[in-house]
Every structure is written in C-alpha cells, then in structure tokens.
Scaffold this active site. Structure first.
Site: not given
Ligand code: GUN
Length: 293
Positions: A54, A98, A121
């Site tokens: 990422k 995460q 997200d």
C-alpha cells in the site's frame, strides 16, 4: 471451451495510472498532495506485506504515505488517540487501520472513530449506511474492484443476476450494494443458504468471498457466467511448500465460465488501486472539489 482470464493486474495498473494523473493535476492546479495514513498494529506477516505494498503504490501514484507501525500490545486507548490525531491532520486525507487488529482491541470501536470523510476503507457505519441507501459513499475497495472488473466483461450490468457468496462487511455486503446500485438483481448467499450450488448456478456474475479454498466447483457455475474470485488462501502443495488459491476451483470453473479471475492476479491487485482512488476522492472532497476519478 475455456473462459477468458480477467487480467486484474493490468486493470489495476490502468486505474493506478489514472489516479496518478489526477493526483498530479490536483497538485498542479490546487497545490494539494493527497495523503494516506496506514496504521498497522502487531506483526501479522500477511498484513505486513499488504501495508508495504500500500505504501509503495501510494508513493508511486505521487501521493504522500504516512505509515504507523505499532506493537501488538498497543492499547485501544492509544490507537484511538492516534486515530483522533490523524482525523485532525490537514495533510492526511485518508486513514486505513489494517485488519485484523489484536484481540484486546475492539475493531468496531476503532473503525467508528475514523472520520467518515477520511474513511478510505468505507467501513464506517456512516459510509455503509450511505451505500445501503443508494447515496454517494466511500465504498470498500475490494467490492469496488469487483464492479470495475465486471464492467470489463459486460458492457451493461443492468438486469444481470449477481450472486454474492459471503456476507462480510469488508466484501460480501458492500459488493451486493454496489451491484444493486448498478441495477443488478442481487442475491447474497452464505453459510446457511440452502442448495448453494443451485443458487450459484443462477448467477450471470458470481462473486465469491468466503475464505474457503477451492469451495466453488465448475458445476456450480452457469455456462458462460463471469466468476470473480475474492478468496486468497495459502494451501500446502502435495510436493511440499505452499501456493495461493482462491475460493473457486479455477481448473474446473474455467472450462464452464465465460470469464474468470485468477488467483493471484485477479481481484487482489484491484484492492490497492481502489484504495488509491478513494484517497484521491477524499483529498478532492476535502478541497471542496467534486469526487471525480
Ligand atoms: N484486511 C484485509 N483486507 C483489508 C482491507 O481491505 N482493509 C483493511 N483495513 N484491512 C484489511
């Protein structure tokens, strides 16, 4: 007959290039460099790899990457304090914590603390609710990638039967909402679904996100259907070592499907590309610009 293999790597590269162009324009025209903060708690090896990828792809797209690596024993309060700091920072447009988090931290509490307009997200209940009511929302990255890949096969999604196997908040539920937004007829199947193979066989587009290696067999697939395999499972090889396989038995499904994503190289690469697109959207919205991209 053998299915067309959908090249997720190539589609992801195209999307990243588009995002990079738009990020460069945002910098040139408005002096804004989109910034993505990624928070990793603990040392889950798979998460390590995702977070590293990422960060690298964020920088390659001309955006700022801020990484926060915290020890596994980090308290929930400390993580919430970091999220509050990131919410307040003007140079951070997107925040990603995460998952999975260590068991002593309530993931929902942390996700709920992320400012909805920085929620790249799309996991905040505000964004999930906006998506479920058919309004503009930051949507989860993997399902966004599925819709983009489906559009590489089907000129029009309208009216197609989509079966989503799996009801997770990360993939299954938002995938169903996104395909519904495309005017598809959507079925969500799950562990309690009766005659799952028959339900799968009704799909023009079959999205599988259950985390069970090779569960969906070729005879669960309608001839000519599009199969999007979200699973990434590491399994032992008979001759030793390991390999990655999806939730779909690729070998048997590819002779029935019209188009199918491989694992790896299918849906997977789209997730980070969509994350970059969401980060760009957040940066544009923070600057009062239309979402675009
Ligand atoms: N862990 C596995 N997939 C994801 C994802 O899309 N976002 C976050 N934050 N964590 C994950």
């Amino acid at each position: 007959m053998s299915a067309r293999i959908i090249d997720g790597k190539a589609e992801a590269a195209k999307l990243r290039a588009r995002v990079a162009e738009e990020a460069a324009a945002l910098k040139r025209d408005h002096g804004i460099v989109p910034g993505l903060a990624v928070v990793l708690v603990g040392d889950n090896p798979a998460s390590e790899v995702y977070v590293r990828n990422k960060a690298a792809q964020t920088r390659e797209a001309g955006m700022n990457s801020f990484e926060f690596r915290l020890p596994a024993e980090t308290t929930e309060a400390a993580l919430l304090a970091l999220v509050a700091d990131l919410n307040a920072r003007a140079d951070v447009h997107g925040i990603l914590v995460q998952l999975p988090l260590p068991a002593h931290i309530a993931a929902d509490k942390v996700l709920d603390a992320i400012a909805p307009d920085k929620d790249v997200d799309g996991f905040h209940p505000m964004n999930a609710g906006l998506l479920a009511t058919g309004r503009a929302a930051l949507a989860p990255c993997t399902p966004l990638g599925c819709v983009i890949l489906a559009k590489t096969v089907h000129e029009r999604l309208r009216g197609l039967n989509v079966v989503v196997v799996g009801r997770s908040t990360i993939v299954g539920r938002p995938a169903a909402q996104l395909f519904l937004k495309e005017d598809c007829t959507v079925t969500i199947a799950h562990s309690a679904t009766k005659d799952l193979p028959a339900v799968c066989r009704s799909a023009d587009i079959l999205v599988v996100a259950v985390g069970r290696p090779l569960m969906v067999k070729g005879d669960w697939v309608k001839p000519g259907a599009t199969v999007l395999d979200v699973g990434i499972n590491r399994v032992e090889k008979p001759e030793g070592g390991t390999r990655l396989v999806g939730d779909v038995d690729f070998e048997s499904a590819k002779s029935v499907a019209g188009a199918i994503t491989p694992v790896p190289g299918g849906v997977g690469p789209m997730t980070i590309a969509c994350l970059l697109a969401n980060t760009l959207t957040c940066a544009r919205m923070a600057s009062g610009l239309a979402a675009a991209a």
